[in-house]
Design an enzyme around this catalytic site. Structure first.
Site, mmCIF file in Angstrom:
data_model
loop_
_atom_site.group_PDB
_atom_site.id
_atom_site.type_symbol
_atom_site.label_atom_id
_atom_site.label_comp_id
_atom_site.label_asym_id
_atom_site.label_seq_id
_atom_site.Cartn_x
_atom_site.Cartn_y
_atom_site.Cartn_z
ATOM 1 N N ASP A 116 1.046 -0.658 0.070
ATOM 2 C CA ASP A 116 0.425 0.374 -0.191
ATOM 3 C C ASP A 116 1.133 1.518 -0.231
ATOM 4 O OD1 ASP A 116 -2.640 -1.135 -0.068
ATOM 5 O OD2 ASP A 116 -2.427 -1.548 1.995
ATOM 6 N N LYS A 117 0.551 2.272 -0.535
ATOM 7 C CA LYS A 117 0.879 3.755 -0.073
ATOM 8 C C LYS A 117 1.862 4.022 1.111
ATOM 9 C CE LYS A 117 -0.174 8.271 -1.264
ATOM 10 N NZ LYS A 117 -0.765 9.662 -1.444
#
Length: 384
Positions: free
Chosen positions: A177-178
């Site tokens: 995930d970012k």
């Protein structure tokens, strides 16, 4: 694992594997309205803009995509092309005659510093910082959202990567995930990519994450075995009661418990057998232990120094309301906040696709997470 981690290559210990869900071998396809779709406008829709009307009736398609359809003449109102801003009168027939024609989005090189833990002719292992998206997804190369990605940095650093992921995701075998930092393996050629995909598919790649969660788990070790699917009420979230749920299994182990004025916290190691989207975040939140900083799944945005006292009095805390009160009384300096999720991919091991040797890599907690953790430890010590 939580001390200073040396980056090394050794034989890995037994661990749980990751499902093929994390393996990316096909480019994502943006939702498109079906060709020759017809809508009949009613009196209730009088005054609506054409693009607003279509977005409301095709929920999986963005307003930008609808506007592109209109601009390309793929939307007819009473058999004639129309503008997106057209105000409907309540009796029109709208026909969508095709899909958006857009040039394929390609990744491009950008000179962005990378923390490369290991590399050879076959692959590279990178310690991804929080805030960096792994690859672009939609829009054009000029779109700011598609700049600063891990893929862009990889192309500048290595020039040539595997092509199995397509032009948008060269070299990318799995993702983070970012707002999750930590280790990610990248393939430099198709042979290495294919062999790594096979290892993910057969659950031979093992990853361990470090997370700081709210509240204390009842036991020092546990397993969450709840399917995960898209949240029907919020498509940016996943849920254990979501749509088209798929099997998901996470194992956690408590490493440290902290009793602070800001509340109870537990530092945990999490191993995953599957790799669903947001899996650790969803699973920990579902059992009452959201990851610190993860406001999408229930964590408060601001930690207040009276949290533990209020909990002991049996009072629930609305973080937003209490934060406003704290600021109004000049107490904001005593609050704590973390602008991202306290989640880090700390350990990764797999079989090298060329040599066949077992390789293992570790990455220490990044400075922002280590600093936040130390603040809570000092607060716990001060409170006695």
């Amino acid at each position: 694992m939580l001390g200073k981690m040396a980056r090394k290559i050794v034989s890995p210990p037994p661990a749980e594997a990751i499902d093929l869900e994390e393996v990316l071998t096909e480019s994502p396809v943006a939702a498109e309205p079906a060709a020759l779709t017809v809508f009949n406008v009613t009196e209730e829709d009088t005054g609506l803009r054409l693009d607003h009307y279509l977005v409301a009736r095709i929920p999986d398609v963005s307003r930008v995509r609808v506007q592109q359809l209109v601009e390309q003449g793929k939307v007819l109102v009473n058999d004639r092309p129309a503008k997106a801003s057209l105000k409907l009168k309540g009796s029109e027939q709208i026909e969508i005659t095709g899909t958006v024609e857009a040039a394929p989005l390609k990744a491009f090189a950008e000179d962005i510093p990378l923390d490369v833990v290991f590399e050879d002719k076959e692959l590279a292992v990178v310690n991804k910082p929080a805030g960096m998206v792994v690859h672009a997804s939609t829009g054009s190369a000029e779109d700011p959202r598609n700049r600063g990605t891990l893929v862009n940095a990889l192309l500048f650093r290595f020039n040539k990567l595997s092509e199995m992921g397509g032009e948008l995701r060269p070299g990318i075998v799995h993702r983070l995930d970012k707002d999750t930092s930590g280790l990610i393996v990248v393939a430099k050629n198709d042979v290495a990519h294919r062999k790594l995909v096979e290892q993910f598919s057969s659950r031979q790649v093992h990853k361990t994450y470090i997370a700081l969660v709210h509240n204390w788990p009842k036991s020092d070790e546990g397993t969450v075995n709840d399917p995960i699917g898209r949240d029907p009420r919020n498509r940016t979230r996943m849920s254990t009661s979501g749509i088209e749920s798929r099997t998901a299994v996470s194992h956690y182990k408590v490493v440290e418990r902290l009793l602070t004025p800001y509340g109870r916290f537990a530092l945990v190691e999490v191993r995953i057998e599957t790799g669903r989207t947001h899996q650790i975040r969803v699973h920990m939140s579902s059992i009452g232990h959201p990851i610190v900083g993860d406001t999408l799944y229930g964590a408060p945005q601001i930690l207040l120094p009276n949290t533990l006292a209020r909990e002991r009095q049996g009072n629930a805390i609305s973080s937003r309301t209490e934060a406003k009160k704290a600021r109004s009384h000049g107490e904001s300096a005593a609050t704590l906040s973390l602008p991202r999720n306290f989640l880090h991919a700390a350990h990764l091991n797999f079989t090298h696709p060329k040599s066949g040797r077992a390789v293992e890599f570790e990455a220490p907690l990044p400075e922002d997470l280590q600093s936040f953790l130390e603040k809570l430890r000092r607060a716990a010590e001060a409170a006695g």
